[in-house]
Design a protein around this motif. Structure first.
Motif, PDB file in Angstrom:
ATOM      1  N   GLU A   1      26.689 -48.788  22.071  1.00 47.40           N
ATOM      2  CA  GLU A   1      26.554 -48.321  23.454  1.00 47.40           C
ATOM      3  C   GLU A   1      25.175 -47.678  23.653  1.00 47.40           C
ATOM      4  OE1 GLU A   1      28.485 -48.374  26.145  1.00 47.40           O
ATOM      5  OE2 GLU A   1      30.157 -49.466  25.239  1.00 47.40           O
ATOM      6  N   SER A   2      24.414 -48.179  24.592  1.00 49.11           N
ATOM      7  CA  SER A   2      23.094 -47.609  24.918  1.00 49.11           C
ATOM      8  C   SER A   2      22.317 -47.257  23.654  1.00 49.11           C
ATOM      9  CB  SER A   2      23.257 -46.350  25.780  1.00 49.11           C
ATOM     10  OG  SER A   2      24.019 -46.614  26.933  1.00 49.11           O
ATOM     11  N   PRO A   3      22.033 -48.227  22.813  1.00 51.79           N
ATOM     12  CA  PRO A   3      21.390 -47.926  21.524  1.00 51.79           C
ATOM     13  C   PRO A   3      20.065 -47.195  21.675  1.00 51.79           C
ATOM     14  CG  PRO A   3      21.321 -50.287  22.013  1.00 51.79           C
ATOM     15  CD  PRO A   3      22.237 -49.673  23.010  1.00 51.79           C
ATOM     16  N   THR A   4      19.883 -46.188  20.841  1.00 52.14           N
ATOM     17  CA  THR A   4      18.652 -45.403  20.828  1.00 52.14           C
ATOM     18  C   THR A   4      17.683 -45.996  19.806  1.00 52.14           C
ATOM     19  OG1 THR A   4      19.456 -43.920  19.103  1.00 52.14           O
ATOM     20  CG2 THR A   4      19.975 -43.330  21.381  1.00 52.14           C
ATOM     21  N   GLU A   5      16.525 -45.379  19.711  1.00 51.75           N
ATOM     22  CA  GLU A   5      15.541 -45.816  18.719  1.00 51.75           C
ATOM     23  C   GLU A   5      16.115 -45.730  17.312  1.00 51.75           C
ATOM     24  OE1 GLU A   5      11.127 -44.353  17.158  1.00 51.75           O
ATOM     25  OE2 GLU A   5      11.787 -43.859  19.197  1.00 51.75           O
ATOM     26  N   VAL A   6      16.917 -44.687  17.059  1.00 52.67           N
ATOM     27  CA  VAL A   6      17.553 -44.526  15.745  1.00 52.67           C
ATOM     28  C   VAL A   6      18.493 -45.685  15.471  1.00 52.67           C
ATOM     29  CG1 VAL A   6      19.099 -43.072  14.377  1.00 52.67           C
ATOM     30  CG2 VAL A   6      17.349 -42.015  15.817  1.00 52.67           C
ATOM     31  N   ASN A   7      19.337 -46.015  16.449  1.00 56.27           N
ATOM     32  CA  ASN A   7      20.285 -47.123  16.284  1.00 56.27           C
ATOM     33  C   ASN A   7      19.568 -48.448  16.058  1.00 56.27           C
ATOM     34  OD1 ASN A   7      22.038 -45.632  19.051  1.00 56.27           O
ATOM     35  ND2 ASN A   7      22.368 -45.222  16.884  1.00 56.27           N
ATOM     36  N   GLU A   8      18.536 -48.682  16.850  1.00 60.66           N
ATOM     37  CA  GLU A   8      17.825 -49.953  16.761  1.00 60.66           C
ATOM     38  C   GLU A   8      17.119 -50.109  15.421  1.00 60.66           C
ATOM     39  OE1 GLU A   8      15.387 -49.729  20.214  1.00 60.66           O
ATOM     40  OE2 GLU A   8      16.917 -50.599  21.550  1.00 60.66           O
ATOM     41  N   PHE A   9      16.575 -49.016  14.906  1.00 60.48           N
ATOM     42  CA  PHE A   9      15.928 -49.082  13.602  1.00 60.48           C
ATOM     43  C   PHE A   9      16.953 -49.392  12.514  1.00 60.48           C
ATOM     44  CE2 PHE A   9      14.654 -47.044   9.610  1.00 60.48           C
ATOM     45  CZ  PHE A   9      13.428 -47.671   9.394  1.00 60.48           C
TER      46      PHE A   9
ATOM     47  N   GLY B   1      25.249 -35.224  25.332  1.00 61.63           N
ATOM     48  CA  GLY B   1      24.098 -34.645  26.021  1.00 61.63           C
ATOM     49  C   GLY B   1      23.404 -35.693  26.869  1.00 61.63           C
ATOM     50  N   GLY B   2      23.070 -35.321  28.091  1.00 63.12           N
ATOM     51  CA  GLY B   2      22.469 -36.276  29.017  1.00 63.12           C
ATOM     52  C   GLY B   2      21.107 -36.781  28.587  1.00 63.12           C
ATOM     53  N   ARG B   3      20.411 -36.026  27.708  1.00 69.59           N
ATOM     54  CA  ARG B   3      19.067 -36.427  27.267  1.00 69.59           C
ATOM     55  C   ARG B   3      19.015 -36.632  25.754  1.00 69.59           C
ATOM     56  NH1 ARG B   3      15.034 -32.126  29.852  1.00 69.59           N
ATOM     57  NH2 ARG B   3      13.535 -33.541  28.893  1.00 69.59           N
ATOM     58  N   ASP B   4      20.150 -36.969  25.177  1.00 66.04           N
ATOM     59  CA  ASP B   4      20.234 -37.159  23.729  1.00 66.04           C
ATOM     60  C   ASP B   4      19.536 -38.455  23.334  1.00 66.04           C
ATOM     61  OD1 ASP B   4      20.953 -37.417  21.050  1.00 66.04           O
ATOM     62  OD2 ASP B   4      22.966 -36.623  21.374  1.00 66.04           O
ATOM     63  N   ASP B   5      18.464 -38.354  22.534  1.00 64.43           N
ATOM     64  CA  ASP B   5      17.733 -39.546  22.117  1.00 64.43           C
ATOM     65  C   ASP B   5      18.119 -39.998  20.707  1.00 64.43           C
ATOM     66  OD1 ASP B   5      16.625 -37.446  20.741  1.00 64.43           O
ATOM     67  OD2 ASP B   5      14.538 -37.924  21.217  1.00 64.43           O
ATOM     68  N   ILE B   6      19.139 -39.359  20.137  1.00 55.61           N
ATOM     69  CA  ILE B   6      19.656 -39.766  18.827  1.00 55.61           C
ATOM     70  C   ILE B   6      21.011 -40.440  18.977  1.00 55.61           C
ATOM     71  CG2 ILE B   6      20.500 -38.902  16.595  1.00 55.61           C
ATOM     72  CD1 ILE B   6      18.304 -36.810  16.683  1.00 55.61           C
ATOM     73  N   CYS B   7      21.869 -39.848  19.780  1.00 58.87           N
ATOM     74  CA  CYS B   7      23.199 -40.428  20.031  1.00 58.87           C
ATOM     75  C   CYS B   7      23.407 -40.458  21.551  1.00 58.87           C
ATOM     76  CB  CYS B   7      24.266 -39.584  19.341  1.00 58.87           C
ATOM     77  SG  CYS B   7      25.911 -40.299  19.411  1.00 58.87           S
ATOM     78  N   ALA B   8      23.186 -41.603  22.141  1.00 55.60           N
ATOM     79  CA  ALA B   8      23.108 -41.707  23.602  1.00 55.60           C
ATOM     80  C   ALA B   8      24.476 -41.645  24.278  1.00 55.60           C
ATOM     81  CB  ALA B   8      22.401 -43.004  23.976  1.00 55.60           C
ATOM     82  N   LEU B   9      24.422 -41.508  25.602  1.00 61.49           N
ATOM     83  CA  LEU B   9      25.642 -41.465  26.404  1.00 61.49           C
ATOM     84  C   LEU B   9      26.497 -42.707  26.149  1.00 61.49           C
ATOM     85  CD1 LEU B   9      24.224 -40.216  29.832  1.00 61.49           C
ATOM     86  CD2 LEU B   9      25.595 -38.920  28.194  1.00 61.49           C
ATOM     87  N   GLY B  10      27.788 -42.483  26.010  1.00 63.80           N
ATOM     88  CA  GLY B  10      28.736 -43.576  25.793  1.00 63.80           C
ATOM     89  C   GLY B  10      29.119 -43.770  24.340  1.00 63.80           C
ATOM     90  N   GLN B  11      28.269 -43.326  23.422  1.00 57.95           N
ATOM     91  CA  GLN B  11      28.559 -43.558  22.005  1.00 57.95           C
ATOM     92  C   GLN B  11      29.703 -42.688  21.496  1.00 57.95           C
ATOM     93  OE1 GLN B  11      25.178 -43.620  19.401  1.00 57.95           O
ATOM     94  NE2 GLN B  11      23.989 -44.970  20.717  1.00 57.95           N
ATOM     95  N   THR B  12      29.787 -41.458  21.972  1.00 57.59           N
ATOM     96  CA  THR B  12      30.858 -40.557  21.537  1.00 57.59           C
ATOM     97  C   THR B  12      32.106 -40.727  22.401  1.00 57.59           C
ATOM     98  OG1 THR B  12      29.126 -38.974  20.947  1.00 57.59           O
ATOM     99  CG2 THR B  12      31.381 -38.178  20.900  1.00 57.59           C
TER     100      THR B  12
END
Length: 404
Positions: free
Chosen positions: A209-217, A343-354
């Motif tokens: 869900e809404s993958p972040t830079e961490v997820n994509e790496f 968190g609305g501005r979480d760049d490690i675990c984005a909205l929808g993942q939790t």
């Protein structure tokens, strides 16, 4: 080889740090003729050199008292259960009325559990708090065996058994996956120590869900690449010599690279505060980085299995997660209330993942589910800082209280 190279560099820097410490201590004596501002700037530069190091020892939680009810009560940290790869730490306090027992499941991702000091301190106001205090893998002898994702789940279950029936569990970041799995396993087995509520905060239940830079790496590289590029062997000088690990210094480097401008500015501000005698402002920055630069190593099996099972395959989200060869079914959870926080501005675990946990826990009645999205906070703001204390914590407290 990688770990030895890092250790060699650190060993070579130690005389430089020692010289800076000694020089700073005598600056006022041998530079007495300098203007005060010049001496302060020189000493500030020496302190920046002195601080150029990482720590591999867990800092103290240093929580000695907390306001509980209408009075300030002393707090003592005690080891409730000691296992090779982690301890169950209990923060005891003398209160008149028993309070809800909460197990805080700390992430095993390169930092010690003390990173959640603020989380614990806030929870202690109204709760009897325990935390998973993970051990630096380089300090665990090879003879202690391996520690993978399923061992982590087993530790959570064992810790909940030690706390006993009627407890609550709160997981922060990465262990949300293992915590949900543990509660599902206990629920299916009708375990008497199944927690009354489960709070999952900023964790990758479904990293698709809404993958972040961490997820994509994590998904862009093969497991073979991770094993070849970031796994190394602990030098023989440590108790865990010979153990294969993902070293904390690599994890810290990765974290800092994501926000290098912010870290650079913070250290520029630190120098200026030191140079101008603004001790309180400097102390806040130093306290943060003393914690941030305290790192631990992860076992190879835990790190590689996390990449494989959580990020590459998203096993829990896809219904393919197993524990000891048996399927893990979050649908078996029927009595444990669920709260997810993002968190609305979480760049490690984005909205929808939790919040994906709600769909997985499909047997829970609506009144046992709640989701809270905190606008304008990043990853760490979910469990630390003013918004955690003032806006997120009341939601957590009310969920726990509703199940008592």
């Amino acid at each position: 080889m990688m770990y030895r190279a890092y250790q060699l560099q650190d060993d070579l820097m130690e005389p430089v740090r020692f010289f800076a410490r000694q020089l700073k201590a005598t600056t006022d004596t041998f530079l007495w003729s300098w203007p005060e501002e010049g001496r302060r700037r020189f000493k500030a530069g020496l302190e920046m050199v002195e601080r150029f190091e990482l720590s591999h020892a867990r800092p103290e939680f240093d929580i000695t008292e907390v306001m509980s009810g209408n009075r300030l009560v002393p707090v003592t940290a005690e080891i409730a259960l000691d296992l090779p790869f982690g301890q169950l730490l209990h923060f005891t306090k003398d209160v008149d009325t028993p309070q809800p027992r909460v197990l805080v499941v700390a992430p095993l991702s390169g930092h010690f559990a003390t990173l959640l000091r603020g989380t614990v301190q806030t929870l202690l106001r109204d709760h009897d708090v325990y935390i998973t205090d993970w051990t630096n893998a380089r300090d665990v002898p090879v003879e202690a065996g391996s520690f993978g994702v399923e061992d982590y789940i087993g530790y959570i279950i064992r810790f909940l058994e030690e706390i006993g029936p009627g407890a609550h569990v709160l997981a922060v970041c990465q262990p949300c996956v293992q915590t949900l799995a543990a509660v599902a396993i206990m629920s299916e087995e009708k375990h008497p120590d199944t927690p009354l509520s489960m709070t999952l905060m900023a964790g990758p239940i479904d990293p698709r869900e809404s993958p972040t830079e961490v997820n994509e790496f994590a998904v862009a590289k093969s497991l073979a690449w991770f094993q070849r590029s970031v796994i190394t062997t602990v030098p023989s000088r440590y108790a865990g010599g010979g153990r294969r690990v993902y070293p904390g210094f690599l994890q810290l480097t990765a974290f800092m690279a994501m926000n290098m401008d912010r870290h650079s500015r913070a250290h520029e501000h630190l120098y200026e505060h030191l140079a101008h005698g603004r001790d309180e402002e400097a102390r806040k920055i130093k306290d943060f980085y003393d914690e941030y630069f305290a790192i631990l190593d992860l076992t190879e099996e835990f790190y590689i299995e996390t990449i494989d099972r959580v990020f590459h395959k998203a096993e829990l989200a896809r219904g393919a997660f197993t524990y000891k060869g048996k399927p893990v079914n979050p649908g078996a959870i029927t009595r444990t209330a669920l709260l997810t926080v993002e968190g609305g501005r979480d760049d490690i675990c984005a909205l929808g993942q939790t919040s994906a946990a709600h769909e997985l826990c499909n047997s829970l009645r609506p009144h046992l589910k709640r989701h809270h999205m905190q606008a304008n906070v990043g990853h760490y703001g979910v469990f630390n800082g003013k918004r955690w204390e003032r806006e997120i914590y009341p939601v957590v407290r009310n969920m726990i209280l509703s199940m008592e």
